[in-house]
Design a protein around this motif. Structure first.
Motif, mmCIF file in Angstrom:
data_model
loop_
_atom_site.group_PDB
_atom_site.id
_atom_site.type_symbol
_atom_site.label_atom_id
_atom_site.label_comp_id
_atom_site.label_asym_id
_atom_site.label_seq_id
_atom_site.Cartn_x
_atom_site.Cartn_y
_atom_site.Cartn_z
ATOM 1 N N GLY A 108 -19.378 -91.150 12.684
ATOM 2 C CA GLY A 108 -19.351 -89.785 13.179
ATOM 3 C C GLY A 108 -17.978 -89.408 13.707
ATOM 4 N N TYR A 109 -17.372 -90.325 14.479
ATOM 5 C CA TYR A 109 -16.008 -90.098 14.962
ATOM 6 C C TYR A 109 -15.047 -89.948 13.791
ATOM 7 C CZ TYR A 109 -17.350 -91.563 19.719
ATOM 8 O OH TYR A 109 -17.917 -91.661 20.963
ATOM 9 N N LYS A 110 -15.217 -90.812 12.807
ATOM 10 C CA LYS A 110 -14.324 -90.805 11.647
ATOM 11 C C LYS A 110 -14.398 -89.466 10.909
ATOM 12 C CE LYS A 110 -13.292 -93.635 7.527
ATOM 13 N NZ LYS A 110 -13.513 -92.658 6.458
ATOM 14 N N LYS A 111 -15.605 -88.962 10.735
ATOM 15 C CA LYS A 111 -15.770 -87.680 10.051
ATOM 16 C C LYS A 111 -15.162 -86.539 10.864
ATOM 17 C CE LYS A 111 -19.915 -88.925 7.437
ATOM 18 N NZ LYS A 111 -21.374 -88.670 7.251
ATOM 19 N N ASP A 112 -15.318 -86.596 12.188
ATOM 20 C CA ASP A 112 -14.731 -85.564 13.049
ATOM 21 C C ASP A 112 -13.212 -85.532 12.899
ATOM 22 O OD1 ASP A 112 -17.197 -84.848 13.985
ATOM 23 O OD2 ASP A 112 -17.041 -85.997 15.860
ATOM 24 N N LEU A 113 -12.599 -86.695 12.857
ATOM 25 C CA LEU A 113 -11.145 -86.780 12.713
ATOM 26 C C LEU A 113 -10.705 -86.293 11.338
ATOM 27 C CD1 LEU A 113 -10.503 -90.224 14.443
ATOM 28 C CD2 LEU A 113 -9.812 -87.977 15.289
ATOM 29 N N GLU A 114 -11.450 -86.653 10.323
ATOM 30 C CA GLU A 114 -11.108 -86.208 8.971
ATOM 31 C C GLU A 114 -11.254 -84.687 8.850
ATOM 32 O OE1 GLU A 114 -12.323 -90.278 6.516
ATOM 33 O OE2 GLU A 114 -13.785 -88.652 6.782
ATOM 34 N N GLN A 115 -12.273 -84.141 9.490
ATOM 35 C CA GLN A 115 -12.457 -82.688 9.466
ATOM 36 C C GLN A 115 -11.338 -81.977 10.223
ATOM 37 O OE1 GLN A 115 -16.400 -81.980 10.972
ATOM 38 N NE2 GLN A 115 -17.408 -82.623 9.069
ATOM 39 N N ALA A 116 -10.749 -82.672 11.207
ATOM 40 C CA ALA A 116 -9.627 -82.106 11.961
ATOM 41 C C ALA A 116 -8.318 -82.202 11.191
ATOM 42 C CB ALA A 116 -9.490 -82.805 13.312
#
Length: 282
Positions: free
Chosen positions: A63-71
């Motif tokens: 979930g953290y990884k996806k948030d960073l990628e979306q940023a």
């Protein structure tokens, strides 16, 4: 723009460490920064890929990884070492060749009790790269870390090793406050001379910052360095204190009672510790 090229974000999945991603956005706005998410398992059973604990942690990390990628951060990876947290984080940082480690304090349970065995203090002693320590429990100040930055200095090269980082982020920095503390003096005349020299050096630093388009000012205090640094930080509503492990009265290796450790212990705001470059001081 100059920023850290590769960052290890150490998370224990607590609410405090949840805010580290917001801190990353402030400290490393360049989305070309490579990010390594690290979570340390206490034992091999928890690290078993077929176990429920591992699956739960992996889901959170993804979930953290996806948030960073979306940023916008394109290079994001996850590591889950096993062992003593500070040792595992330090080793992961070395293996991944990062140039910044980010960790969160846990309020009174960690820093306020000054436990030498705590992960944060052990990291501060052990890491050979800059260490960012977040103290923001509710995340309100994470997006404002560079609004008000303090740099304590005794005018040694070591105590000013963070200047290149601040210059590189000049378009994001709101204001820099340099702080010099006169701890010892033999007489009123000696104090007057030290004060005059401090004014001269600090004004040079302020003028240099202004050349880079950064609003800057300075403060001169007298007394115990760590106490005065923390006092000025609170008075000026500083969001981030940037200092070296040595310099500004700091004791090598962050031994108990050193200025660096006391600042990390008592400051209300985030702290970034830079390892002093061993290039010698005049």
């Amino acid at each position: 723009m100059s920023t850290f090229d590769k960052v290890l974000l150490a998370t224990d999945l607590t609410p405090q460490s949840d805010h580290l991603t917001e801190c990353l956005f402030s400290l490393c706005p360049d989305t070309e920064t490579e990010v390594v998410l690290a979570h340390v398992f206490d034992d091999d059973d928890d690290a078993d890929p077929d176990g429920s604990e591992y699956k739960k942690v992996s889901s959170r990390l993804e979930g953290y990884k996806k948030d960073l990628e979306q940023a916008g951060y394109e290079e994001v990876s996850v590591v889950t070492p096993v062992g003593e947290p500070f040792e595992a984080i330090s080793l992961a940082g070395e293996e991944q060749e990062v140039d910044l480690v980010m960790a969160a304090s846990h309020g009174k349970g960690l820093l306020k009790t000054a436990l030498l065995g705590s992960t944060t203090f052990d990291l501060a002693r052990a890491t050979t790269v800059p260490l960012f320590i977040s103290k923001d429990d509710d995340g309100r100040d994470c997006a404002k870390l560079l609004d008000m930055v303090m740099i304590p200095t005794d005018f040694s090269k070591k105590s000013l090793c963070a200047l290149n980082y601040v210059r590189g982020l000049r378009e994001y920095v709101g204001k820099v406050i340099f702080v010099h503390v006169i701890e010892r003096y033999r007489s009123k005349q000696d104090y007057k001379e030290k004060y005059g020299n401090a004014v001269m050096f600090l004004q040079e630093l302020v003028d240099e910052m202004k050349i880079f388009g950064i609003n800057a000012d300075y403060r001169i205090e007298r007394g115990a360095a760590s106490k005065e640094i923390v006092h000025v930080a609170r008075k000026e509503h500083v969001k981030l204190i940037v200092l070296s492990k040595t310099g500004a009265g700091l004791v090598k290796d962050l031994m108990l009672g050193s200025t660096a450790q006391n600042v990390v212990l008592n400051a209300d705001c985030a702290v970034m510790l830079f390892p002093a470059e061993d290039n010698g001081d005049d």
